[in-house]
Design a protein around this motif. Sequence first.
Motif, PDB file in Angstrom:
ATOM      1  N   PRO A   1     -15.583  76.030  24.275  1.00  0.00           N
ATOM      2  CA  PRO A   1     -16.720  75.415  25.158  1.00  0.00           C
ATOM      3  C   PRO A   1     -17.111  73.695  24.567  1.00  0.00           C
ATOM      4  O   PRO A   1     -18.011  73.361  24.148  1.00  0.00           O
ATOM      5  N   LEU A   2     -15.789  72.989  24.666  1.00  0.00           N
ATOM      6  CA  LEU A   2     -15.932  71.798  24.453  1.00  0.00           C
ATOM      7  C   LEU A   2     -14.498  70.862  24.723  1.00  0.00           C
ATOM      8  O   LEU A   2     -13.552  71.695  24.967  1.00  0.00           O
ATOM      9  N   THR A   3     -14.782  69.689  25.103  1.00  0.00           N
ATOM     10  CA  THR A   3     -13.565  68.970  25.777  1.00  0.00           C
ATOM     11  C   THR A   3     -12.997  67.814  25.053  1.00  0.00           C
ATOM     12  O   THR A   3     -13.768  67.439  23.779  1.00  0.00           O
TER      13      THR A   3
ATOM     14  N   THR B   1     -14.443  66.301  15.115  1.00  0.00           N
ATOM     15  CA  THR B   1     -14.077  66.355  13.552  1.00  0.00           C
ATOM     16  C   THR B   1     -13.575  67.777  13.309  1.00  0.00           C
ATOM     17  O   THR B   1     -13.855  68.723  14.141  1.00  0.00           O
ATOM     18  N   LEU B   2     -12.776  67.744  12.449  1.00  0.00           N
ATOM     19  CA  LEU B   2     -12.409  69.393  11.985  1.00  0.00           C
ATOM     20  C   LEU B   2     -13.246  70.173  11.546  1.00  0.00           C
ATOM     21  O   LEU B   2     -13.165  71.448  11.901  1.00  0.00           O
TER      22      LEU B   2
ATOM     23  N   ALA C   1     -15.239  75.445  13.123  1.00  0.00           N
ATOM     24  CA  ALA C   1     -15.703  76.485  12.370  1.00  0.00           C
ATOM     25  C   ALA C   1     -16.678  77.358  13.307  1.00  0.00           C
ATOM     26  O   ALA C   1     -16.638  78.491  13.559  1.00  0.00           O
ATOM     27  N   GLY C   2     -17.553  76.640  13.897  1.00  0.00           N
ATOM     28  CA  GLY C   2     -18.509  77.115  14.510  1.00  0.00           C
ATOM     29  C   GLY C   2     -18.538  77.157  16.120  1.00  0.00           C
ATOM     30  O   GLY C   2     -19.664  77.673  16.789  1.00  0.00           O
TER      31      GLY C   2
ATOM     32  N   GLY D   1     -14.445  85.717  20.989  1.00  0.00           N
ATOM     33  CA  GLY D   1     -14.956  85.544  19.446  1.00  0.00           C
ATOM     34  C   GLY D   1     -13.840  84.879  18.363  1.00  0.00           C
ATOM     35  O   GLY D   1     -14.317  84.901  17.339  1.00  0.00           O
ATOM     36  N   VAL D   2     -12.940  84.256  19.181  1.00  0.00           N
ATOM     37  CA  VAL D   2     -12.038  83.789  17.928  1.00  0.00           C
ATOM     38  C   VAL D   2     -12.467  82.340  17.810  1.00  0.00           C
ATOM     39  O   VAL D   2     -12.673  81.607  19.035  1.00  0.00           O
ATOM     40  N   SER D   3     -12.610  82.066  16.693  1.00  0.00           N
ATOM     41  CA  SER D   3     -13.032  80.470  16.307  1.00  0.00           C
ATOM     42  C   SER D   3     -11.887  79.561  16.651  1.00  0.00           C
ATOM     43  O   SER D   3     -10.664  79.976  16.508  1.00  0.00           O
ATOM     44  N   LEU D   4     -12.380  78.213  16.857  1.00  0.00           N
ATOM     45  CA  LEU D   4     -11.517  77.106  17.233  1.00  0.00           C
ATOM     46  C   LEU D   4     -10.619  77.010  15.922  1.00  0.00           C
ATOM     47  O   LEU D   4      -9.439  76.717  15.783  1.00  0.00           O
TER      48      LEU D   4
END
Length: 438
Positions: A150-152, A164-165, A169-170, A176-179
């Motif tokens: 949920p980000l572009t 940023t890296l 994590a959030g 349910g897989v984190s970025l």
Amino acid sequence: MPTKGLSKMTPDSLQLLAGFSAELIRQLEEISGYGADPEGGVTRLLYTDAWQQAQQALARRMQKLGLEVRFDAVGNLYGRLPGTAANLAGLKPVLTGSHIDTVANGGKYDGAYGVVASMLALGFLKAAYGMPKRTLEAVSFSEEEGSRFPLTFWGSGNVTGVRTLEQAAGITDPDGVSLQDAMRQAGFGGAGEVPDTSARRSDIGAYIELHIEQGGVLEHRRKQIGIVTAIVGQRRLGVRVLGTANHAGTTPMPMRKDALAGAAEMIVLTERLALAAGEPLVATAGKIEVSQGASNVVPGDVAFTLDIRHTDAPVLDAFYMNLQNELEAVARRRELEIEITEHLHVTPVQMDSAISNEIERICEDGGRPYLRMPSGAGHDAQLLGAVCPAAMIFVPSRAGISHSPAEYTSAEELIAGFQTLVHLLYQYGYGGKADDDI
């Protein structure tokens, strides 16, 4: 093929350009096989196997074209053609490209066209003219669409410092897989040979993006090239309307606190206000959900989305503030509660007039009909445009269809955009603009 005014184009170089133009069409078809859907579309989500295979295939092609290839920490892929000018330290590179990810069951041209065209443009220029004065780079950004997470603009956002890296994590996908985990499983973010360092760059002199229009304006106006003047700003909202769920048969109409009826009035009101505001403002209610909805229940909890866009930031902001007040007024009158959450706030970005003027000159010299126009869709160029001069070239989309297996641009139009990009990059890498401090 129009040849009038094309700088230093010998018969041999014209024949070579024709060969690279044909290769463009072939490679677009080939790259669409990575993530191909049975329904006919393409699904290539960030850090999936299909995405990894496509990026690696592009890296191999860049190497064959004689480019210096590297990945950065988030998976952005670069193909570099180093400059040779004695005063190279004062000439920042010109970057050109787009993104490789797609929406679910999307088309084969959105993003990929700009990536393939950019690397082939550099390959042609190297083959025809040798090394440039100014460094030219092709980029395949790792992500733009926001289809998995949920980000572009994850790719260009890290390049420009908007992302940023640490954010990775959030953020999780629907499974349910984190970025962060997905990135590291793909070999980035410090998990592979690419170091876990910032992908941010401060050395880009200009950014040029070739893209399908994703709308029907060029086709309707019978223009071959679109020269983008500005990319719209966006405000994306989530609106939740709370009333009282009750029995549909025993609750008189005057006593109801119907959240769905209130939401419907708000959506119609949004459309009416957008029509009154006039072009280029657009407002869209794209999704509506009724919590525990049933045919015999007065809805008590309804959520819907709003997407508002305009090329002028003050106009966009004023419309948003007025709309918010109007929606709250509807809620008060109906004795409902309303919660408005902003999920995206992107300011409009003007494209660079000098580069746009050069695109116009190339179109006029080549006899290509063109149109100056805003972009109603978001692109990586709007993030790059905040840190360096940026420009966009559009080619028509049949019936204005995009993000769909029916997305289509003819080979003739794809080649027209590619050759326009070639001549633009020639000017900034080899020609009269190569020594300009952009």
